[in-house]
Design an enzyme around this catalytic site. Structure first.
Site, PDB file in Angstrom:
ATOM      1  N   GLY A 578       0.645  48.917  24.383  1.00 56.77           N
ATOM      2  CA  GLY A 578      -0.627  48.390  24.848  1.00 56.77           C
ATOM      3  C   GLY A 578      -1.771  48.536  23.706  1.00 56.77           C
ATOM      4  N   GLY A 580      -6.130  49.064  22.889  1.00 56.65           N
ATOM      5  CA  GLY A 580      -7.180  49.563  23.357  1.00 56.65           C
ATOM      6  C   GLY A 580      -8.314  48.926  22.308  1.00 56.65           C
ATOM      7  N   MET A 582      -9.870  50.580  20.061  1.00 59.57           N
ATOM      8  CA  MET A 582      -9.835  50.957  18.663  1.00 59.57           C
ATOM      9  C   MET A 582      -8.454  50.817  17.818  1.00 59.57           C
ATOM     10  SD  MET A 582     -12.889  52.556  17.840  1.00 59.57           S
ATOM     11  CE  MET A 582     -12.387  53.579  16.367  1.00 59.57           C
ATOM     12  N   VAL A 585      -1.391  51.097  20.822  1.00 55.57           N
ATOM     13  CA  VAL A 585      -0.581  52.333  21.109  1.00 55.57           C
ATOM     14  C   VAL A 585       0.872  51.855  21.115  1.00 55.57           C
ATOM     15  CG1 VAL A 585      -0.039  53.883  22.922  1.00 55.57           C
ATOM     16  CG2 VAL A 585      -2.374  53.240  22.667  1.00 55.57           C
ATOM     17  N   ASP A 698     -15.097  61.852  27.501  1.00 62.01           N
ATOM     18  CA  ASP A 698     -14.744  60.609  28.108  1.00 62.01           C
ATOM     19  C   ASP A 698     -13.943  60.806  29.231  1.00 62.01           C
ATOM     20  OD1 ASP A 698     -15.083  57.862  28.364  1.00 62.01           O
ATOM     21  OD2 ASP A 698     -13.274  57.493  26.682  1.00 62.01           O
TER      22      ASP A 698
END
Length: 845
Positions: A578, A580, A582, A585, A698
């Site tokens: 996947g 994100g 930044m 993954v 977070d």
């Protein structure tokens, strides 16, 4: 046949191997194989444990709440009274009460009583009131007396004793006390006449008389580990001079059946009978305990915390008519035991297996006639090696040996799993394998010289064929032929040219294979070292797409080479999982140990300006190291962190399941007990991290992974939020999740663990209602509401929520940190209390 030919025959080698292994049958190596096969057979068998056996554990939680071990015997008295009142059938206290407990104050009270009794009678009469106070103080401080009274009142408490093993050389110094001797077994039958007796002992450590005299039964708790330290058997009976005493498990089983030691019958060298139960043993009356397997991820015996029971969180009524075993499982209290199903089993759990083995008649037996079966099978295998195997061709011999090996192993495990019978066949299995390998090796050695000569004769032919294939462009076939040639300088020249041809075709991985083949013979050949390093870089290096576009920043390709599985550091990238904010993954694998990992990448060079890149890198690895030190069952494990071509990565535990985001939607909310259970575990994980001075920063549903099948939960992305704090998107907006941020975090103030508590409160709010406590049409409006306005009343969204849960959410979302929970553990405890208050104890805990 001459003498020289006789020593070279295959049948003679088979005979030698059989004789050697016959004498080695009782060696440590063969017996280790036997024990390993036994343990595997235990693990493969499947029986249902007795549902009458329950365990109450003196665990870490209990010690943390009640106090340092050993506890005052008032605590044990309270537990005995609680279980007696609940109607437990028998209570087995697997803790030793060998010495009296004398509190410091009690010693002074005794001295004052002694002084008082030495006073003249007239003075004593004047101090009668003082004497009464002394008597009350003595009674209050005498915890042994309280426990003795509780044991006497219960009438169903069994206590353990220990014997010192050894062969007696005379008579005992003194007889055992009457309260111990009434537990001896008097019915002894010798039907074999073999003069085989139980394990002998020479001394006994007995419980304190004040307590034990009122016990319902006393049994020995001696273990009988094998030479490898593993516990497989339990001595059901031990011999103390001319007396026989049953084990603690036998006494507990007897009491649960309303029997006593008088109802136990010993058959020397055969077994033990308890009422209508017959337990087969070895000649020393040791039972091969049946160790039960976990079922559906749950242990065979429910182990409840002592603290939960004594505080009422687990109702004592649960133990009505059960055999309740109380013992230590806490680290540092007692010694864990190695068993066939566990490398570290608390003794009280081992005791539970033993009691169930007796009650269910689940135990393994090694019949006396088994020795003849073992010897017969060994002889048959020896005859196979001596008479038949030498006459067979290699292929047929391999097939027949494999069939025999499969048959022996199948017989061993079938007998164990279906009949609970242990026949030691591993000596025959070892003979079969070793004998076959010996004969095959001998045949190979005999023919090796002829084969080597044949290889030399064909080497030149293979070289010429290789050159021919190379000339035709069939490089793979050429390499195959060159590898069949013995290495020399001429062949090195041929291989060097072949590797250059592979490079011209940009098949760098194949060029690398050729260079490595050459390096095995002469690593200093020409510029071989430089060539090999270049080939490795071109075949294995992970290259990032160039340019400043974020679109290509996560693409992994090889530089104009054949597509291979790319590498990040030492990890092989399998596929993308996947994307994100930044980076990407990936699913990765450590090829050296086969570990599957998740690799989170961050293209730091494209997220940060050059003047701040070095500082961000330093912070990235510092935060990754900090997160990597966290070791908690509900925190994802960090294995490694590194950087390649300005692509920073973190290798972490690969998790099954999904995050909790889907369960924040109104139509997909989880049941309230499950929500409380999940959030309570997150709070415990945060509490642990905060104690290590690590703040998550977070917390949100996307960073909480849950596998519903195994009901496992992991908090992810520790340390990542701190890296992203200074990262800017192309529009200048701060990355992160403002809806879950605390007021102090949005204000840019220094934050601590209470900021995570606020974020967890938002998460709990969303999981309970399907909505957020704060929302706005713009980022500015949202931040203003978080900092200044009260959250939307959750009861307006979900009016069915219990009041205690509403209070927890309200306190976690307090804008003033002084009004929030001080620690995450405090919030976790509040959730547990709330769950218990409206009937979700089992689910929430």
């Amino acid at each position: 046949m001459n003498k020289t030919a006789f020593w070279k025959t295959d049948w003679f080698l088979g005979l030698v191997v059989a004789v050697v292994l016959l004498f080695a049958t009782n060696s440590y190596l063969i017996q280790s194989i036997e024990r390993g096969a036994y343990d595997l057979g235990v693990r493969l068998s499947d029986r249902t444990p007795s549902d009458r056996v329950a365990v109450i554990a003196i665990d870490d939680q209990s010690i943390a709440n009640i106090g340092r071990w050993p506890w005052s015997r008032d605590v044990h008295a309270q537990m005995v009274e609680l279980l007696a009142g609940a109607g437990a059938k028998v209570v087995g206290y697997a803790s030793f009460f060998f010495e009296p407990q004398v509190d410091a104050g009690l010693a002074y009270v005794h001295r004052m009583i002694d002084l008082y009794q030495e006073l003249p009678e007239a003075v004593q009469e004047d101090m009668a009131e003082f004497a009464g106070v002394l008597a009350e103080a003595e009674d209050a401080l005498n915890s042994d007396r309280k426990l003795a009274a509780a044991v006497a009142a219960a009438g169903n408490v069994a206590l353990p004793m220990l014997f010192q093993l050894g062969e007696p050389r005379g008579n005992p110094d003194r007889p055992l006390p009457e309260f111990v001797m009434r537990n001896q077994v008097t019915q002894v039958v010798d039907r074999t006449g073999a003069n085989l007796y139980p394990i002998p002992t020479v001394a006994a450590a007995i419980p304190l008389e004040e307590i034990a005299a009122h016990s319902a039964a006393i049994g020995h708790l001696n273990a009988a580990p094998d030479v490898d330290g593993s516990t497989r058997t339990e001595p059901l009976i031990v011999r103390y001079y001319d007396q026989y005493y049953p084990s603690f498990s036998m006494q507990l089983a007897a009491r649960s059946l309303n029997l006593s030691a008088e109802d136990i019958e010993i058959f020397l060298a055969e077994g033990v009978r308890l009422g209508r139960l017959s337990i087969g043993t070895d000649p020393q009356l040791q039972m091969y305990t049946y160790f039960y397997q976990d079922r559906d991820g749950r242990p065979p015996f429910q182990v409840d915390s002592f603290y939960d029971v004594i505080t009422g969180r687990i109702p004592a009524e649960k133990y009505r008519d059960k055999v309740v075993l109380i013992g230590a499982t806490a680290a540092g209290v007692g010694t864990y035991q190695v068993t066939p199903v566990s490398p570290a089993m608390p003794p009280v759990v081992t005791l539970a297996h033993s009691v169930s083995s007796v009650l269910q008649e689940h135990f393994f037996v090694a019949p006396t006639w088994g020795l003849w079966v073992e010897l017969g099978v060994f002889l048959l295998v020896a005859l196979y090696l001596i008479l038949l195997l030498p006459r067979l061709r290699a292929g047929m011999a391999a097939v027949l040996t494999a069939l025999l090996l499969s048959g022996l192993l199948a017989a061993h495990f079938a007998l164990m799993t279906t009949q609970l019978m242990w026949i030691q066949l591993m000596a025959a299995v070892t003979l079969l394998v070793v004998g076959h390998l010996a004969l095959v090796t001998k045949r190979f050695i005999v023919t090796e010289r002829a084969k080597q000569q044949s290889d030399v004769d064909s080497a030149e032919s293979n070289r010429m064929l290789g050159l021919a294939f190379q000339g035709q462009g069939q490089l793979d076939m050429a390499f195959d032929k060159f590898r069949k040639c013995p290495p020399d300088n001429q062949l090195m020249d041929n291989l060097y040219n072949l590797a250059l041809d592979f490079e011209r075709k940009r098949q760098f991985n194949k060029a690398q294979a050729v260079y490595e083949h050459m390096a095995a013979f002469n690593p200093k050949f020409r510029d071989l070292e430089q060539k090999l390093n270049r080939a490795k870089q071109m075949s294995e290096t992970v290259m990032l797409g160039s340019g400043g576009s974020r679109t290509n920043a996560s693409t992994l390709v090889l530089d104009n080479a054949q597509v291979e599985k790319p590498m990040l550091g030492r990890y092989q990238v399998e596929k993308e999982l996947g994307k994100g904010a930044m980076g990407v993954v990936y699913l990765g694998k450590d090829p050296k140990i086969g570990r599957i990992v998740a690799i989170k990448t961050m293209a730091l060079s494209q997220e940060f300006d050059a003047d701040e890149l070095e500082d961000v890198k330093e912070r990235f690895f510092r935060e990754a190291e900090t997160a990597g030190r966290l070791n908690h069952p509900n925190i994802v494990t960090i294995y490694d962190a590194g950087e390649e071509h300005d692509l920073a990565y973190i290798a972490m535990e690969f998790l099954k399941g999904r995050d909790l985001v889907p369960h924040t939607k109104p139509a997909s909310l989880l049941p309230l007990p499950k929500v409380i259970s999940l959030v309570e575990r997150v709070a415990e994980a945060l509490g642990y991290a905060h104690r290590q001075n690590v703040v998550h920063r977070d917390i949100k549903p996307a960073n909480i992974m849950w596998d519903p099948d195994a009901d496992t939960l992991k908090v992810t992305d520790f340390g990542i939020a701190r890296i992203t704090d200074s990262s800017k998107t192309k529009t200048g907006m701060v990355l992160g999740t403002p809806s879950y941020m605390s007021p102090e975090q949005l204000a840019g103030r220094k934050i601590d663990g209470q900021s995570d508590i606020f974020s967890l409160g938002v998460t709990l709010y969303q999981l309970c209602s399907g909505g957020l406590p704060f929302s706005g049409d713009s980022m500015t409006q949202l931040m203003f509401k978080i900092a200044n306005e009260a959250p939307v009343d959750i009861l307006s969204i979900n009016p069915a929520l219990p009041g205690c849960l509403v209070d927890i959410i309200k306190r976690a979302l307090a804008k003033d940190v002084a009004e929030r929970y001080t620690t995450a553990e405090e919030m976790a405890q509040a959730l547990r209390n709330c769950a218990a208050a409206f009937g979700t104890v089992d689910v929430a805990l």
